[in-house]
Design an enzyme around this catalytic site. Structure first.
Site, PDB file in Angstrom:
ATOM      1  N   ASP A  85     -30.662  12.819  26.881  1.00  0.00           N
ATOM      2  CA  ASP A  85     -31.396  12.315  25.728  1.00  0.00           C
ATOM      3  C   ASP A  85     -30.826  12.972  24.469  1.00  0.00           C
ATOM      4  O   ASP A  85     -30.566  14.175  24.469  1.00  0.00           O
ATOM      5  CB  ASP A  85     -32.877  12.686  25.896  1.00  0.00           C
ATOM      6  CG  ASP A  85     -33.739  11.929  24.931  1.00  0.00           C
ATOM      7  OD1 ASP A  85     -33.483  12.045  23.710  1.00  0.00           O
ATOM      8  OD2 ASP A  85     -34.649  11.209  25.376  1.00  0.00           O
ATOM      9  N   LYS A 138     -21.677   1.106  10.506  1.00  0.00           N
ATOM     10  CA  LYS A 138     -22.564   0.480   9.535  1.00  0.00           C
ATOM     11  C   LYS A 138     -23.795  -0.054  10.266  1.00  0.00           C
ATOM     12  O   LYS A 138     -23.688  -0.266  11.473  1.00  0.00           O
ATOM     13  CB  LYS A 138     -21.849  -0.651   8.793  1.00  0.00           C
ATOM     14  CG  LYS A 138     -21.452  -1.819   9.717  1.00  0.00           C
ATOM     15  CD  LYS A 138     -21.307  -3.095   8.970  1.00  0.00           C
ATOM     16  CE  LYS A 138     -22.525  -3.948   8.966  1.00  0.00           C
ATOM     17  NZ  LYS A 138     -22.702  -4.834  10.130  1.00  0.00           N
ATOM     18  N   HIS A 168     -15.676  -2.582   9.940  1.00  0.00           N
ATOM     19  CA  HIS A 168     -14.574  -3.123  10.744  1.00  0.00           C
ATOM     20  C   HIS A 168     -13.763  -4.181   9.988  1.00  0.00           C
ATOM     21  O   HIS A 168     -12.629  -4.470  10.339  1.00  0.00           O
ATOM     22  CB  HIS A 168     -15.072  -3.639  12.106  1.00  0.00           C
ATOM     23  CG  HIS A 168     -15.673  -5.007  12.063  1.00  0.00           C
ATOM     24  ND1 HIS A 168     -16.981  -5.226  11.739  1.00  0.00           N
ATOM     25  CD2 HIS A 168     -15.139  -6.230  12.304  1.00  0.00           C
ATOM     26  CE1 HIS A 168     -17.224  -6.529  11.786  1.00  0.00           C
ATOM     27  NE2 HIS A 168     -16.127  -7.163  12.130  1.00  0.00           N
ATOM     28  N   LYS A 172      -9.241  -5.414   9.622  1.00  0.00           N
ATOM     29  CA  LYS A 172      -8.691  -6.749   9.905  1.00  0.00           C
ATOM     30  C   LYS A 172      -7.360  -6.921   9.184  1.00  0.00           C
ATOM     31  O   LYS A 172      -7.230  -6.581   8.005  1.00  0.00           O
ATOM     32  CB  LYS A 172      -9.662  -7.839   9.426  1.00  0.00           C
ATOM     33  CG  LYS A 172     -10.870  -8.018  10.328  1.00  0.00           C
ATOM     34  CD  LYS A 172     -11.737  -9.145   9.791  1.00  0.00           C
ATOM     35  CE  LYS A 172     -13.020  -9.270  10.571  1.00  0.00           C
ATOM     36  NZ  LYS A 172     -12.932 -10.116  11.745  1.00  0.00           N
ATOM     37  N   GLU A 206     -21.178 -18.340   9.631  1.00  0.00           N
ATOM     38  CA  GLU A 206     -21.199 -18.211  11.091  1.00  0.00           C
ATOM     39  C   GLU A 206     -22.059 -19.338  11.639  1.00  0.00           C
ATOM     40  O   GLU A 206     -23.180 -19.539  11.171  1.00  0.00           O
ATOM     41  CB  GLU A 206     -21.766 -16.845  11.493  1.00  0.00           C
ATOM     42  CG  GLU A 206     -20.848 -15.721  11.038  1.00  0.00           C
ATOM     43  CD  GLU A 206     -21.342 -14.332  11.390  1.00  0.00           C
ATOM     44  OE1 GLU A 206     -20.544 -13.502  11.844  1.00  0.00           O
ATOM     45  OE2 GLU A 206     -22.552 -14.083  11.211  1.00  0.00           O
ATOM     46  N   ASP A 225     -26.526  -6.591   6.348  1.00  0.00           N
ATOM     47  CA  ASP A 225     -25.638  -6.753   7.511  1.00  0.00           C
ATOM     48  C   ASP A 225     -24.184  -6.994   7.097  1.00  0.00           C
ATOM     49  O   ASP A 225     -23.271  -6.380   7.644  1.00  0.00           O
ATOM     50  CB  ASP A 225     -26.144  -7.922   8.374  1.00  0.00           C
ATOM     51  CG  ASP A 225     -25.423  -8.023   9.701  1.00  0.00           C
ATOM     52  OD1 ASP A 225     -25.043  -6.971  10.259  1.00  0.00           O
ATOM     53  OD2 ASP A 225     -25.238  -9.153  10.208  1.00  0.00           O
ATOM     54  N   HIS A 230     -19.059  -5.586   4.341  1.00  0.00           N
ATOM     55  CA  HIS A 230     -17.846  -6.410   4.508  1.00  0.00           C
ATOM     56  C   HIS A 230     -17.472  -7.177   3.234  1.00  0.00           C
ATOM     57  O   HIS A 230     -16.331  -7.163   2.797  1.00  0.00           O
ATOM     58  CB  HIS A 230     -18.037  -7.449   5.621  1.00  0.00           C
ATOM     59  CG  HIS A 230     -18.462  -6.874   6.935  1.00  0.00           C
ATOM     60  ND1 HIS A 230     -18.148  -5.617   7.338  1.00  0.00           N
ATOM     61  CD2 HIS A 230     -19.168  -7.425   7.965  1.00  0.00           C
ATOM     62  CE1 HIS A 230     -18.646  -5.391   8.546  1.00  0.00           C
ATOM     63  NE2 HIS A 230     -19.271  -6.469   8.940  1.00  0.00           N
ATOM     64  N   LYS A 316     -26.019 -17.216   8.816  1.00  0.00           N
ATOM     65  CA  LYS A 316     -25.991 -17.585  10.239  1.00  0.00           C
ATOM     66  C   LYS A 316     -26.402 -19.048  10.343  1.00  0.00           C
ATOM     67  O   LYS A 316     -27.156 -19.554   9.503  1.00  0.00           O
ATOM     68  CB  LYS A 316     -26.993 -16.737  11.029  1.00  0.00           C
ATOM     69  CG  LYS A 316     -26.820 -15.223  10.885  1.00  0.00           C
ATOM     70  CD  LYS A 316     -25.759 -14.694  11.816  1.00  0.00           C
ATOM     71  CE  LYS A 316     -25.655 -13.180  11.758  1.00  0.00           C
ATOM     72  NZ  LYS A 316     -24.415 -12.666  12.350  1.00  0.00           N
TER      73      LYS A 316
HETATM   74  C1  BG6 Z   1     -20.986  -7.533  11.962  1.00  0.00           C
HETATM   75  C2  BG6 Z   1     -22.352  -8.112  11.746  1.00  0.00           C
HETATM   76  O1  BG6 Z   1     -20.801  -6.375  11.187  1.00  0.00           O
HETATM   77  O2  BG6 Z   1     -19.997  -8.489  11.625  1.00  0.00           O
HETATM   78  C3  BG6 Z   1     -22.522  -9.406  12.498  1.00  0.00           C
HETATM   79  O3  BG6 Z   1     -23.328  -7.172  12.171  1.00  0.00           O
HETATM   80  C4  BG6 Z   1     -21.398 -10.366  12.199  1.00  0.00           C
HETATM   81  O4  BG6 Z   1     -23.784 -10.008  12.201  1.00  0.00           O
HETATM   82  C5  BG6 Z   1     -20.051  -9.662  12.399  1.00  0.00           C
HETATM   83  O5  BG6 Z   1     -21.498 -11.471  13.077  1.00  0.00           O
HETATM   84  C6  BG6 Z   1     -18.883 -10.549  12.009  1.00  0.00           C
HETATM   85  O6  BG6 Z   1     -17.685  -9.893  12.278  1.00  0.00           O
HETATM   86  P1  BG6 Z   1     -16.401 -10.688  12.795  1.00  0.00           P
HETATM   87  O7  BG6 Z   1     -15.324  -9.681  12.807  1.00  0.00           O
HETATM   88  O8  BG6 Z   1     -16.750 -11.198  14.152  1.00  0.00           O
HETATM   89  O9  BG6 Z   1     -16.190 -11.787  11.823  1.00  0.00           O
END
Ligand code: BG6
Length: 465
Positions: A85, A138, A168, A172, A206, A225, A230, A316
């Site tokens: 834990d 994040k 992330h 890319k 998305e 998010d 991003h 979304k």
């Molecule tokens: C994430 C979000 O950081 O990025 C998600 O939490 C999102 O909601 C995702 O779908 C998108 O990343 P990628 O690289 O798949 O376009």
């Protein structure tokens, strides 16, 4: 002076979703491509034996369609598992024992931010923090105040240079190319400003919903998010001035300067939406007012961009899955040719995903007797999905080497929160419902001003030139 390479990779949240989908495949890829050869220690409360952990790693690779038996055998040999834990001191004592001789471990916190403080203190208490690096995921905080608190918590144990905040998107290929393409070419700079650019649009669409992550999504919503991190990072790369070199310090300084020039969002320049059916998702409150869509207009108060709107749209259950940037240049005057021929003429389009495209929009004459034109695109770059090194492999590999160029620092993350902060405590009534498969609430159209409109990334095919 080159940084020391980390001599152990520790990941908290080893039984979690992120580890399963991203981290384990990235570890195998680092073995395949970089010859990774340090202990890999997963920490979780799963009660797993080492063999069960190995099986889980194999399942993760199988789910990603990425099993390479030779690389997996090496991965298996490097894996260790610490069960416990995160609130209990003995968990950290076990980790210390598992680290053995390692004196520069990297601790990756693939866990909810609410646990960061506890884990960081635990690492410190068991003497696992000195000489170590920490990687955090994040969302980094929930707003400006909590991000500041989180920075202070991390700084109590780790110096800033040892903290790696993952976004992330920065790993890319196409996002790195924004930076490269802008500053490795000279033809853009003279037109990359308020004199020639009409508006800039960034769309992250998305077509899927929250994919079983309702509980997580309820805590964040679209702005926390993807916009605060991003998309503001993408905007920063598009809008900042040239750093004097490509090192982390120079890059961070320019990003920060740009973000500090972005005016905090005005709620009247934001439209929020929620797709119909979101409240029926698992883990989502029946009365939820969390936004699954946001459209917003940003202003940059500096000489380069004053008066040029930057539009961001993310959501979304939209009609397609793609992230695309369009930099719209001012229209040519409707003088030589008639008005109909002079609209929507010139732009630069960066598609970030699923494939990477860099294209320049222009008009050429249609063959024939009349002076009539058609749109064409000069495709500068077009690479298929999968051509790129995966972001997690790139980012975790860089963190192991101590290279923080691709990570956000404390000041930048706080400056990005300062931009979105005014709309975070939004009144639920501002969130409008939209039908799945549409471009969000109708009101989103009014965000784009000056007689322009949102570019639909699924737009009419343009002939490549
Ligand atoms: C994430 C979000 O950081 O990025 C998600 O939490 C999102 O909601 C995702 O779908 C998108 O990343 P990628 O690289 O798949 O376009």
């Amino acid at each position: 002076m080159s940084a020391v390479h980390s001599d152990a990779f520790v990941f908290f949240g080893a039984s979690g979703d992120l580890a399963y989908k991203k981290v384990i495949p990235a570890l195998q890829a680092m073995i395949q491509h970089d010859g990774m050869d340090i202990p890999i220690i997963g920490v979780s409360r799963s009660g797993w034996s080492l063999d069960e952990f190995r099986q889980h790693a194999h399942d993760s690779l199988a789910a990603a369609g990425a099993v390479d038996e030779a690389a997996f055998a090496k991965l298996s040999g490097l894996l260790r598992h610490v069960d416990g834990d995160y609130n209990d001191a003995p968990t950290y004592a076990k980790l210390k024992a598992a680290l053995g001789e390692a004196s520069h471990p990297l601790h990756y916190l693939a866990i909810p931010p609410s646990m960061f403080a506890r884990v960081v203190e635990g690492l410190d208490g068991a003497d696992c923090a000195s000489g170590a690096r920490v990687v955090v995921e994040k969302p980094f905080g929930r707003d400006l105040a909590s991000a500041r608190e989180l920075n202070a918590t991390l700084h109590r144990v780790f110096p800033e240079r040892s903290i790696f905040r993952i976004d992330h998107y920065l790993g890319k290929e196409a996002v790195q190319n924004l930076l490269y393409f802008r500053f490795a070419n000279s033809f853009l700079e003279p037109v990359w400003n308020r004199n020639c650019v009409d508006n800039v649009q960034i769309t992250m669409a998305e077509s899927f919903g929250v994919q079983g992550r309702g509980k997580f999504y309820e805590e964040v919503g679209a702005i926390r998010d993807v916009v605060q991190n991003h998309l503001l990072q993408v905007m920063t790369l598009l809008a900042m001035d040239a750093p004097p070199d490509s090192g982390a310090e120079a890059l961070r300084a320019e990003k920060l300067r740009l973000l500090r020039a972005v005016r905090p969002l005005d709620p009247s320049e934001v439209v929020l939406g929620q797709f119909a059916g979101y409240r029926e998702e698992n883990g989502v409150a029946r009365e939820s007012d969390v936004e699954t869509f946001a459209a917003l207009r940003l202003r940059v108060d500096n000489w380069r961009w004053a008066g040029v709107p930057f539009y961001i749209r993310a959501g979304k259950k939209l009609p397609v899955t793609t992230t695309e940037v369009v930099v719209d240049f001012k229209r040519p005057p409707a003088v030589t040719f008639d008005r109909a021929l002079s609209t929507g003429a010139n732009y630069l389009r960066f598609r970030i995903s699923p494939e990477e495209t860099i294209a320049i929009g222009a008009r050429v004459k249609k063959p024939g007797g009349e002076m009539r034109g058609q749109p064409v695109e000069l495709i500068v770059r077009n690479s298929k999905p999968g051509d790129e090194q995966r972001p997690y492999e790139r980012l975790l590999g860089a963190a192991l080497k101590g290279d923080n160029t691709l990570f956000t620092d404390d000041a930048t993350v706080e400056a990005a929160w300062a931009v979105v902060d005014p709309v975070l405590g939004h009144d639920g009534e501002l969130v409008r419902e939209y039908a799945p498969g549409t471009w969000g609430p109708d009101a989103a159209a009014r965000i784009v001003v000056g007689g322009e409109h949102w570019h639909d990334p699924k737009r009419e095919a343009v002939e490549p030139c």
